[in-house]
Each structure stands twice: as structure tokens, then as C-alpha cells.
Design a protein around this motif. Structure first.
Motif, short mmCIF file in Angstrom:
data_model
loop_
_atom_site.label_atom_id
_atom_site.label_comp_id
_atom_site.label_asym_id
_atom_site.label_seq_id
_atom_site.Cartn_x
_atom_site.Cartn_y
_atom_site.Cartn_z
N CYS A 190 0.84 -1.21 0.00
CA CYS A 190 0.00 0.00 0.00
C CYS A 190 0.87 1.25 0.00
O CYS A 190 0.57 2.21 -0.72
CB CYS A 190 -0.95 -0.01 1.20
N GLU A 191 1.93 1.26 0.78
CA GLU A 191 2.83 2.41 0.78
C GLU A 191 3.40 2.63 -0.62
O GLU A 191 3.44 3.76 -1.12
CB GLU A 191 3.97 2.21 1.78
N THR A 192 3.82 1.56 -1.27
CA THR A 192 4.36 1.66 -2.63
C THR A 192 3.33 2.25 -3.58
O THR A 192 3.63 3.13 -4.38
CB THR A 192 4.81 0.27 -3.13
N MET A 193 2.10 1.78 -3.48
CA MET A 193 1.02 2.31 -4.34
C MET A 193 0.80 3.80 -4.09
O MET A 193 0.69 4.58 -5.04
CB MET A 193 -0.29 1.57 -4.06
N LEU A 194 0.70 4.19 -2.84
CA LEU A 194 0.44 5.59 -2.51
C LEU A 194 1.55 6.50 -3.02
O LEU A 194 1.31 7.53 -3.64
CB LEU A 194 0.27 5.76 -1.00
N ILE A 195 2.79 6.10 -2.76
CA ILE A 195 3.92 6.92 -3.17
C ILE A 195 4.08 6.92 -4.69
O ILE A 195 4.34 7.97 -5.29
CB ILE A 195 5.22 6.43 -2.47
N SER A 196 3.90 5.77 -5.31
CA SER A 196 4.06 5.69 -6.77
C SER A 196 3.05 6.57 -7.50
O SER A 196 3.38 7.20 -8.49
CB SER A 196 3.93 4.24 -7.24
N TYR A 197 1.82 6.62 -6.98
CA TYR A 197 0.82 7.47 -7.64
C TYR A 197 1.00 8.94 -7.27
O TYR A 197 1.06 9.81 -8.11
CB TYR A 197 -0.61 7.03 -7.30
N TRP A 198 1.07 9.20 -5.98
CA TRP A 198 1.01 10.57 -5.48
C TRP A 198 2.31 11.33 -5.68
O TRP A 198 2.31 12.55 -5.79
CB TRP A 198 0.61 10.53 -4.00
N GLN A 199 3.44 10.63 -5.69
CA GLN A 199 4.76 11.22 -5.88
C GLN A 199 5.04 12.37 -4.90
O GLN A 199 5.33 13.49 -5.30
CB GLN A 199 4.92 11.73 -7.32
N PRO A 200 4.96 12.11 -3.59
CA PRO A 200 5.24 13.18 -2.61
C PRO A 200 6.67 13.69 -2.79
O PRO A 200 7.60 12.91 -2.94
CB PRO A 200 5.08 12.50 -1.26
N GLU A 201 6.81 15.00 -2.75
CA GLU A 201 8.11 15.64 -3.02
C GLU A 201 9.19 15.20 -2.03
O GLU A 201 10.37 15.16 -2.39
CB GLU A 201 7.99 17.17 -2.94
N LEU A 202 8.81 14.92 -0.80
CA LEU A 202 9.81 14.62 0.23
C LEU A 202 10.18 13.14 0.31
O LEU A 202 11.09 12.77 1.02
CB LEU A 202 9.32 15.13 1.59
N ASN A 203 9.46 12.28 -0.42
CA ASN A 203 9.83 10.87 -0.49
C ASN A 203 10.88 10.71 -1.59
O ASN A 203 10.67 11.17 -2.71
CB ASN A 203 8.63 9.98 -0.81
N ILE A 204 11.96 10.05 -1.26
CA ILE A 204 13.02 9.87 -2.25
C ILE A 204 12.99 8.45 -2.81
O ILE A 204 13.11 8.24 -4.00
CB ILE A 204 14.39 10.19 -1.63
N ARG A 205 12.80 7.46 -1.95
CA ARG A 205 12.73 6.08 -2.42
C ARG A 205 11.32 5.77 -2.93
O ARG A 205 10.40 6.52 -2.73
CB ARG A 205 13.03 5.11 -1.26
N LYS A 206 11.18 4.68 -3.63
CA LYS A 206 9.90 4.11 -4.08
C LYS A 206 9.17 4.93 -5.13
O LYS A 206 8.11 4.54 -5.56
CB LYS A 206 8.96 3.83 -2.91
#
Length: 174
Positions: free
Chosen positions: A101-117
Motif C-alpha cells: 500500500c505504501e508503494t502504491m500511494l507513493i508511486s501514484y502521489w509522488q510526494p516531493e519529500l519521499n526519495i525512495r519508491k
């Protein structure tokens, strides 16, 4: 064909770690809030940026993730909004489901402060429904906060990842 469907219930926003601590001690009795979203302004920036993460502390409190890591991004932001999320079915979920679920959320939303995933996608068809709640656990009907720009529905179908704008609530039909 969707292999897995998850519904995440997001509660917030909390303005600081102290208000989250107070709320969790009152409401997080099953220790099943695994997800969090943080929005805030980094130093010398005027626009809020986003971060999405997971935690699986042994005692189940999201706030301990922030307190136990003095280098966590939350400590570098001002004008914060903190959201915590849990699976709607209240079951214990395995780490793979949480990370999926974390991967899905980050992959779609692309939060600026997330670097991995950012560029990783699941290896199976997955759908996530996001539901938003106030801190008194009443459903939110309006999108007022930055975190709520995340779609209500996110689907990965092996070709692409996509999401809806908003799922409309139908009322007063009868």
C-alpha cells in the motif's frame, strides 16, 4: 483483474506530534494505524510539500515513529499537518500488505519529500480506496487539506497506475 483491494481510513489533520500523542492514547486502542502522511513547509520554502510513510512499532503508536527518529522529516517542517491511516477491516495485516500500500500511494502521489519508491510499482494488480475522517472520527465530506489531494481510488493494472479525482457521496436520493 484486481488481485488485492484495500481501504485505508485516514484521520486528521493533527497540527503537531503532541496532539497526535493525545489522540492516539485515546483512540488507537487496537494499535493498527500503520500509515502516515505529513504535509508542511521545509526551511526556506513557502509551499507545503508532502511525505508518506509507514510504521509498525511494536506498541502500535504512529507518534513513536517520529519521537524515535530525531532525523525524521517531520522535525524539519513547519505548518505541519499529520494524518494517520489504518486498514478499514481492523485485521492485523502482514508487512507485505502494508509495504504494498505504501508503494502504491507513493508511486501514484509522488510526494516531493519521499526519495525512495517513486519509480517502483507493485508486481500485482492492486486497488486502494482512501477514506478521510475528522479527528472525532466523523467522515469528511469536503477536501480542505493538502493530503486530501491524494485520490479516493488508486488502481495499478500492470500497464499504469491511475486514480480518480473524488468519489461522490450520494445522499437524499429517496
Amino acid at each position: 483483474m484486481i488481485n488485492k483491494l484495500f481501504t485505508i481510513e485516514w484521520v486528521g489533520p493533527f497540527q503537531d506530534i503532541e496532539s497526535l500523542i493525545y489522540w492516539e492514547k485515546e483512540h488507537n486502542t487496537k494499535s493498527n494505524y500503520y500509515f502516515y502522511i505529513i504535509t508542511g513547509k521545509p526551511a526556506y520554502k513557502q509551499i507545503a510539500q508532502n511525505y508518506c510513510g509507514i510504521t509498525q512499532n511494536k506498541d502500535g503508536y504512529v507518534h513513536k515513529r517520529f519521537l524515535n527518529d530525531s532525523n525524521h522529516i517531520i522535525h524539519l517542517l513547519r505548518d505541519k499537518e499529520i494524518w494517520i491511516g489504518k486498514f478499514s477491516d481492523n485485521k492485523s495485516h502482514i508487512r507485505n500488505d502494508i509495504e504494498l500500500c505504501e508503494t502504491m500511494l507513493i508511486s501514484y502521489w509522488q510526494p516531493e519529500l519521499n526519495i525512495r519508491k517513486k519509480s517502483y510499482y507493485p508486481d500485482e494488480y492492486v486497488a486502494i480506496i482512501n477514506r478521510w475522517f475528522k479527528t472525532n472520527l466523523e467522515p469528511r465530506e469536503k477536501c480542505l487539506y493538502t493530503a486530501q489531494t491524494m485520490p479516493d481510488l488508486i488502481i495499478y493494472d500492470d500497464h499504469s497506475i491511475w486514480g480518480t479525482e473524488r468519489i461522490k457521496k450520494l445522499k437524499d436520493i429517496i
